[in-house]
Design a protein around this motif. Structure first.
Motif, PDB file in Angstrom:
ATOM      1  N   VAL A 126      -6.103   0.111  -6.502  1.00 58.87           N
ATOM      2  CA  VAL A 126      -5.867   0.542  -5.135  1.00 58.87           C
ATOM      3  C   VAL A 126      -6.810  -0.255  -4.246  1.00 58.87           C
ATOM      4  O   VAL A 126      -8.024  -0.223  -4.439  1.00 58.87           O
ATOM      5  CB  VAL A 126      -6.103   2.060  -4.972  1.00 58.87           C
ATOM      6  N   THR A 128      -6.517  -2.195   2.684  1.00 58.93           N
ATOM      7  CA  THR A 128      -5.850  -3.328   3.315  1.00 58.93           C
ATOM      8  C   THR A 128      -6.037  -3.356   4.828  1.00 58.93           C
ATOM      9  O   THR A 128      -5.650  -4.317   5.478  1.00 58.93           O
ATOM     10  CB  THR A 128      -4.349  -3.302   3.002  1.00 58.93           C
ATOM     11  N   THR A 180      -5.734   1.897   6.047  1.00 54.85           N
ATOM     12  CA  THR A 180      -4.602   1.708   5.147  1.00 54.85           C
ATOM     13  C   THR A 180      -5.055   1.237   3.776  1.00 54.85           C
ATOM     14  O   THR A 180      -6.074   0.555   3.648  1.00 54.85           O
ATOM     15  CB  THR A 180      -3.604   0.683   5.715  1.00 54.85           C
ATOM     16  N   TYR A 181      -4.281   1.605   2.778  1.00 46.12           N
ATOM     17  CA  TYR A 181      -4.535   1.194   1.409  1.00 46.12           C
ATOM     18  C   TYR A 181      -3.227   1.298   0.640  1.00 46.12           C
ATOM     19  O   TYR A 181      -2.275   1.940   1.083  1.00 46.12           O
ATOM     20  CB  TYR A 181      -5.618   2.052   0.751  1.00 46.12           C
ATOM     21  N   ASP A 182      -3.176   0.632  -0.501  1.00 45.47           N
ATOM     22  CA  ASP A 182      -1.982   0.701  -1.347  1.00 45.47           C
ATOM     23  C   ASP A 182      -2.368   0.322  -2.773  1.00 45.47           C
ATOM     24  O   ASP A 182      -3.432  -0.240  -3.004  1.00 45.47           O
ATOM     25  CB  ASP A 182      -0.888  -0.235  -0.830  1.00 45.47           C
ATOM     26  N   ARG A 183      -1.491   0.628  -3.688  1.00 41.48           N
ATOM     27  CA  ARG A 183      -1.709   0.316  -5.104  1.00 41.48           C
ATOM     28  C   ARG A 183      -0.978  -0.973  -5.434  1.00 41.48           C
ATOM     29  O   ARG A 183       0.222  -1.104  -5.166  1.00 41.48           O
ATOM     30  CB  ARG A 183      -1.180   1.454  -5.977  1.00 41.48           C
ATOM     31  N   TYR A 184      -1.703  -1.905  -6.037  1.00 37.93           N
ATOM     32  CA  TYR A 184      -1.137  -3.196  -6.411  1.00 37.93           C
ATOM     33  C   TYR A 184      -1.251  -3.387  -7.916  1.00 37.93           C
ATOM     34  O   TYR A 184      -2.208  -2.925  -8.529  1.00 37.93           O
ATOM     35  CB  TYR A 184      -1.838  -4.320  -5.650  1.00 37.93           C
ATOM     36  N   ARG A 235       3.437  -4.953  -5.842  1.00 35.34           N
ATOM     37  CA  ARG A 235       3.324  -3.491  -5.855  1.00 35.34           C
ATOM     38  C   ARG A 235       4.624  -2.913  -6.390  1.00 35.34           C
ATOM     39  O   ARG A 235       5.657  -3.581  -6.414  1.00 35.34           O
ATOM     40  CB  ARG A 235       2.994  -2.948  -4.476  1.00 35.34           C
ATOM     41  N   GLU A 243       7.944  -0.932  -6.501  1.00 34.94           N
ATOM     42  CA  GLU A 243       8.999  -0.459  -5.606  1.00 34.94           C
ATOM     43  C   GLU A 243      10.291  -0.342  -6.398  1.00 34.94           C
ATOM     44  O   GLU A 243      10.476  -1.037  -7.392  1.00 34.94           O
ATOM     45  CB  GLU A 243       9.214  -1.434  -4.445  1.00 34.94           C
TER      46      GLU A 243
END
Length: 97
Positions: free
Chosen positions: A46, A49, A53-57, A87, A89
């Motif tokens: 995680v 960004t 904001t953040y996201d799992r890559y 990521r 999807e």
């Protein structure tokens, strides 16, 4: 040993451990190569960004995504510009009529 120094030491250790547990790497402070190596070495991570904001890559070839999701190309801003990462999807099946 008195209880007060023990309690304050235990509180300091607990605070340090919990802050490290929730620390998230910030993609904006790393180079693209560092970001890609981090994802590759941890398989999934995680990343921060943006300010809020953040996201799992995930790595491109692996099984880090839950079915039916697949690794899909995405871009994040790093210290040296945009960086291609992946990521999870759901695939889009857009068949012609």
């Amino acid at each position: 040993m008195p209880a007060r120094p023990i309690a304050s030491t235990a509180a300091a250790i607990l605070l340090a451990a919990t802050s490290m547990a929730y620390a998230r790497p910030d993609a904006r402070t790393m180079t693209c190569e560092q970001t890609q190596q981090l994802i590759q070495s941890r398989r999934a991570v995680v990343l921060t960004t943006g300010r809020n904001t953040y996201d799992r890559y995930v790595r491109q070839f692996g099984n880090e995504c839950d079915w039916p999701e697949v690794p899909t190309a995405a871009y994040v801003w790093t210290h040296d510009g945009q960086c291609r990462v992946h990521r999870c999807e759901e695939p889009v099946f857009d068949f012609p009529d």
